[in-house]
Design a protein around this motif. Structure first.
Motif, mmCIF file in Angstrom:
data_model
loop_
_atom_site.group_PDB
_atom_site.id
_atom_site.type_symbol
_atom_site.label_atom_id
_atom_site.label_comp_id
_atom_site.label_asym_id
_atom_site.label_seq_id
_atom_site.Cartn_x
_atom_site.Cartn_y
_atom_site.Cartn_z
ATOM 1 N N ILE A 172 0.597 -1.326 0.127
ATOM 2 C CA ILE A 172 0.018 0.016 -0.071
ATOM 3 C C ILE A 172 0.925 1.335 0.023
ATOM 4 O O ILE A 172 1.854 1.303 0.897
ATOM 5 C CB ILE A 172 -0.954 0.057 1.044
ATOM 6 C CG1 ILE A 172 -1.813 -1.219 1.309
ATOM 7 C CG2 ILE A 172 -1.734 1.118 1.131
ATOM 8 C CD1 ILE A 172 -2.590 -1.575 0.172
ATOM 9 N N CYS A 173 0.664 2.132 -0.881
ATOM 10 C CA CYS A 173 1.258 3.183 -1.047
ATOM 11 C C CYS A 173 0.522 4.785 -1.370
ATOM 12 O O CYS A 173 0.021 4.850 -2.553
ATOM 13 C CB CYS A 173 2.262 3.196 -2.177
ATOM 14 S SG CYS A 173 3.560 1.973 -2.242
ATOM 15 N N GLY A 174 -0.165 5.140 -0.377
ATOM 16 C CA GLY A 174 -1.062 5.994 -0.390
ATOM 17 C C GLY A 174 -2.465 5.479 -0.813
ATOM 18 O O GLY A 174 -2.948 4.477 -0.333
ATOM 19 N N LYS A 175 -2.990 5.851 -1.972
ATOM 20 C CA LYS A 175 -4.175 5.501 -2.638
ATOM 21 C C LYS A 175 -3.921 4.120 -3.476
ATOM 22 O O LYS A 175 -4.724 3.597 -4.026
ATOM 23 C CB LYS A 175 -4.940 6.552 -3.497
ATOM 24 C CG LYS A 175 -5.446 7.564 -2.528
ATOM 25 C CD LYS A 175 -6.618 8.334 -3.312
ATOM 26 C CE LYS A 175 -6.093 8.826 -4.416
ATOM 27 N NZ LYS A 175 -7.080 9.614 -5.213
ATOM 28 N N ASP A 176 -2.663 3.962 -3.795
ATOM 29 C CA ASP A 176 -2.043 2.818 -4.905
ATOM 30 C C ASP A 176 -1.925 1.672 -4.089
ATOM 31 O O ASP A 176 -1.367 1.802 -3.032
ATOM 32 C CB ASP A 176 -0.908 3.422 -5.627
ATOM 33 C CG ASP A 176 -1.280 4.518 -6.687
ATOM 34 O OD1 ASP A 176 -2.382 4.766 -6.891
ATOM 35 O OD2 ASP A 176 -0.100 5.382 -6.473
#
Length: 250
Positions: A172-176
């Motif tokens: 998970i990277c922010g919204k991505d």
């Protein structure tokens, strides 16, 4: 208002594509066009995804992660300095290259993720130096993998947490989110131990997200997780070291 463009260079010899996400935030269309043209010319080996924002508010509302943000200091409404400060509060680790007509404002624009400044009108030599600097930095901080004949990379600083999902892990990277065939143990071995901690069997978390340490941990992105007794003591000590390091005590 936002616009986007995906530029993929012609394939040569069936090689892997390396993706880079670039945001341009400026209220002048001519600046968007100028930066886009220079980036395409300088980053010939990359598949580039551009997203264009015409105000600081538009950019902040997107809440997206990018590799580079070209950010104007002087804009109508919220200015570039305020955008940088809001990004810091939201723990957005996008690298920022500021631009301005007024060099005297550059002193206000320094920050943790600021890698340089451009004076308008932007010259090719100036942006070349900054992009080279970014690439050298990012290569030291990238996790890379291949999937479906494409080459992907994630900046380590952009990872919030990694969650086990059967034979895969969800990064998970922010919204991505990226579903990758890699074990939690493999992630632990390749990520910097001072920045990541295992909180239970299925979750590996970046230290930047912790509000407080206890049996029930509330992370800054709203996620609630139960910390295993097995890891609790070591997490508390690691978190103390992380905070002192961020405060400049180490």
């Amino acid at each position: 208002e936002t616009l986007s463009l995906l530029f993929v260079p012609p394939a040569e010899g069936g090689g892997m594509e390396i993706f880079m996400k670039i945001a341009i935030c400026d209220d002048e269309v001519i600046f968007h066009n100028n930066i886009q043209a220079l980036c395409i010319d300088l980053l010939k080996d990359y598949a580039l995804e551009f997203q264009y924002f015409f105000s600081g508010d538009d950019f902040l509302q997107s809440n997206s992660l990018f590799d580079i943000l070209f950010l104007d200091i002087e804009m109508t409404g919220i200015d570039g300095i305020s955008v940088k400060d809001q990004m810091s509060l939201k723990h957005l680790d996008t690298k920022i290259i500021f631009s301005t007509y007024h060099e005297e404002r550059m002193i206000e624009a320094f920050g943790e993720n600021v890698i340089g400044f451009l004076t308008k009108p932007v010259q090719k030599d100036a942006i070349t130096l900054l992009i080279d600097k970014f690439i050298k930095f990012s290569k030291k901080n990238l996790i890379e993998w291949n999937d479906a004949n494409k080459h992907y990379s994630i900046c380590i600083d952009n990872i919030d947490y990694i969650e086990a999902q059967d034979k895969y892990t969800n990064v998970i990277c922010g919204k991505d989110a990226y579903l990758i065939r890699r074990t939690m143990k493999e992630w632990e071995n390749c990520l910097p131990q001072e920045n990541f901690c295992r909180v239970n069997r299925s979750l590996l978390v970046h230290m930047k997200l912790f509000d407080k340490i206890g049996n029930l941990s509330h992370l800054k992105n709203g996620l609630k997780v139960q910390i295993s007794r097995k890891y609790k003591e070591s997490i508390i000590e690691k978190y103390k070291i992380y905070i002192r390091k961020k405060a400049g005590e180490l």
